[in-house]
Motif scaffolding. Sequence first.
Motif, short mmCIF file in Angstrom:
data_model
loop_
_atom_site.label_atom_id
_atom_site.label_comp_id
_atom_site.label_asym_id
_atom_site.label_seq_id
_atom_site.Cartn_x
_atom_site.Cartn_y
_atom_site.Cartn_z
N PHE A 1 89.07 12.60 -32.92
CA PHE A 1 88.80 11.21 -33.27
C PHE A 1 89.93 10.28 -32.83
CE2 PHE A 1 86.09 13.55 -36.21
CZ PHE A 1 84.91 12.82 -36.16
N ASP A 2 91.16 10.76 -32.92
CA ASP A 2 92.30 9.89 -32.66
C ASP A 2 92.71 9.82 -31.19
OD1 ASP A 2 92.34 9.47 -35.37
OD2 ASP A 2 93.99 10.87 -35.77
N SER A 3 92.11 10.65 -30.36
CA SER A 3 92.46 10.67 -28.93
C SER A 3 91.40 9.92 -28.13
CB SER A 3 92.58 12.10 -28.43
OG SER A 3 93.56 12.81 -29.16
N SER A 4 91.83 8.96 -27.37
CA SER A 4 90.89 8.16 -26.59
C SER A 4 90.43 8.92 -25.35
CB SER A 4 91.54 6.84 -26.16
OG SER A 4 92.58 7.10 -25.22
N THR A 5 89.35 8.46 -24.78
CA THR A 5 88.85 9.03 -23.53
C THR A 5 89.91 8.91 -22.44
OG1 THR A 5 86.58 8.46 -24.14
CG2 THR A 5 87.01 8.88 -21.81
N ALA A 6 90.62 7.79 -22.44
CA ALA A 6 91.66 7.57 -21.43
C ALA A 6 92.81 8.57 -21.60
CB ALA A 6 92.18 6.14 -21.52
N THR A 7 93.20 8.82 -22.85
CA THR A 7 94.28 9.79 -23.11
C THR A 7 93.90 11.17 -22.60
OG1 THR A 7 95.10 8.59 -25.04
CG2 THR A 7 95.59 10.95 -24.92
N ILE A 8 92.67 11.56 -22.88
CA ILE A 8 92.18 12.87 -22.44
C ILE A 8 92.16 12.94 -20.91
CG2 ILE A 8 90.15 14.39 -22.42
CD1 ILE A 8 89.62 13.31 -25.31
N ALA A 9 91.65 11.88 -20.29
CA ALA A 9 91.58 11.85 -18.82
C ALA A 9 92.96 11.88 -18.19
CB ALA A 9 90.80 10.62 -18.37
N ASN A 10 93.92 11.19 -18.80
CA ASN A 10 95.28 11.17 -18.26
C ASN A 10 95.92 12.55 -18.31
OD1 ASN A 10 95.20 8.44 -17.64
ND2 ASN A 10 96.11 7.82 -19.59
N LEU A 11 95.68 13.28 -19.39
CA LEU A 11 96.20 14.65 -19.47
C LEU A 11 95.56 15.52 -18.40
CD1 LEU A 11 96.19 15.17 -23.35
CD2 LEU A 11 98.21 15.18 -21.87
N GLN A 12 94.26 15.39 -18.25
CA GLN A 12 93.55 16.21 -17.26
C GLN A 12 93.96 15.86 -15.84
OE1 GLN A 12 89.68 15.13 -18.72
NE2 GLN A 12 89.42 17.06 -19.85
N ALA A 13 94.37 14.63 -15.62
CA ALA A 13 94.84 14.23 -14.29
C ALA A 13 96.12 14.95 -13.90
CB ALA A 13 95.06 12.72 -14.24
N SER A 14 96.83 15.47 -14.91
CA SER A 14 98.05 16.25 -14.68
C SER A 14 97.76 17.74 -14.68
CB SER A 14 99.10 15.92 -15.76
OG SER A 14 99.44 14.55 -15.72
N ASP A 15 96.51 18.09 -14.48
CA ASP A 15 96.08 19.49 -14.42
C ASP A 15 96.25 20.19 -15.76
OD1 ASP A 15 94.86 21.58 -13.08
OD2 ASP A 15 96.76 22.48 -12.45
N VAL A 16 95.98 19.47 -16.84
CA VAL A 16 96.04 20.00 -18.20
C VAL A 16 94.62 20.06 -18.77
CG1 VAL A 16 96.82 19.53 -20.56
CG2 VAL A 16 98.37 19.16 -18.64
N ARG A 17 94.32 21.14 -19.44
CA ARG A 17 93.05 21.25 -20.15
C ARG A 17 93.24 20.70 -21.57
NH1 ARG A 17 88.44 22.82 -17.16
NH2 ARG A 17 89.10 24.30 -15.53
N VAL A 18 92.21 20.03 -22.07
CA VAL A 18 92.32 19.37 -23.37
C VAL A 18 91.34 19.98 -24.36
CG1 VAL A 18 92.18 17.19 -24.63
CG2 VAL A 18 93.07 17.23 -22.28
N ILE A 19 91.89 20.51 -25.45
CA ILE A 19 91.11 21.02 -26.57
C ILE A 19 91.12 19.96 -27.66
CG2 ILE A 19 90.89 22.84 -28.30
CD1 ILE A 19 90.46 23.75 -25.38
N CYS A 20 89.97 19.66 -28.22
CA CYS A 20 89.86 18.59 -29.21
C CYS A 20 89.60 19.16 -30.60
CB CYS A 20 88.75 17.62 -28.81
SG CYS A 20 89.11 16.72 -27.28
N TYR A 21 90.49 18.83 -31.51
CA TYR A 21 90.44 19.32 -32.88
C TYR A 21 89.51 18.48 -33.76
CZ TYR A 21 91.99 19.81 -37.73
OH TYR A 21 92.02 19.98 -39.10
N PHE A 22 88.72 19.14 -34.59
CA PHE A 22 88.03 18.47 -35.68
C PHE A 22 87.81 19.49 -36.79
CE2 PHE A 22 84.57 20.19 -33.13
CZ PHE A 22 83.65 20.66 -34.05
N SER A 23 87.57 19.03 -37.99
CA SER A 23 87.29 19.96 -39.08
C SER A 23 85.79 20.18 -39.16
CB SER A 23 87.80 19.42 -40.42
OG SER A 23 87.53 20.39 -41.42
N ALA A 24 85.40 21.45 -39.09
CA ALA A 24 83.98 21.80 -39.18
C ALA A 24 83.61 22.31 -40.56
CB ALA A 24 83.64 22.87 -38.14
N GLY A 25 84.62 22.50 -41.42
CA GLY A 25 84.34 23.05 -42.75
C GLY A 25 84.78 22.17 -43.88
#
Length: 286
Positions: A78-102
């Motif tokens: 929720f706290d990570s923007s689409t742009a933040t995720i894309a910027n990480l991936q532009a540096s050849d980083v994979r992004v795992i997104c945390y949320f609570s499922a329980g």
Amino acid sequence: MKQALTTIVGVFTLACTLTGCGAGGQDADSQATADDAAVLPVTLGEWYRPVAGTSWQWQLQGTLNSGYAVAIYDVDLFDSSTATIANLQASDVRVICYFSAGSYEEWRDDADQFVEADLGNQLDGWEGERWLDIRSDDVRAIMEARLDLASSKGCDGVEPDNVDGYTNNPGFALTSSQQLAYNRFLANAAHERGLAIGLKNDLAHVDDLIDYFDFAVNEECFEYDECDLLTPFINADKPVLHAEYDATLTSDNTARQSFCTQMNALGFSSLILPLDLDDSFRYSCL
């Protein structure tokens, strides 16, 4: 088709006569849970499949420090923007997104979608957070919406937290088989959306879930002498993304070196981090 349907109905009727299915709501629910737990894993599709020994960084609070040379960043959905995720991936980083499922978290954007009947006891030590009734169709629908959000933001995978309510005091009579069914539901729903998914803690179900999950995320298996339970992931060449919070490991260099030697021998991707998962300090064994 009519002949086949008649045969199926006949077999079902005989089975119900012998087992008493439909005789009461509890039996029907138990059968549904058993059927759900028996669902096979989704294996066909394109999604990120990390390998054992992959380096990572885990930060869920504070201004994100994107400067670590790692293969994976685990960040808040929720706290990570689409742009933040894309910027990480532009540096050849994979992004795992945390949320609570329980658990229900009162500050989340979708908090008003939960109904009171699905909210249980408060999580110990976590104000504003309550266990969820994972048997609820409404809860599952909200989690599917969260997976859709992860997909739309471009996350490579997800880390659903608190998927071990049955071992705690959730305020519901959750069983091991119901938790297993729910966790398999989450894994398949993620894969259907092209997302990798990690098993968070829930060590009792590792053998039952190894084929459903792409990696494990674990907190403090070293502290509680449980790390050997996660080796099936390593044996399947799937990473164990592991964090410890013990202050001794941050202040005692000898203890930290001993810890890392043991974790590296297991093939884990181990970090020593602050409990708040901010960027106040970080020690990596890799």
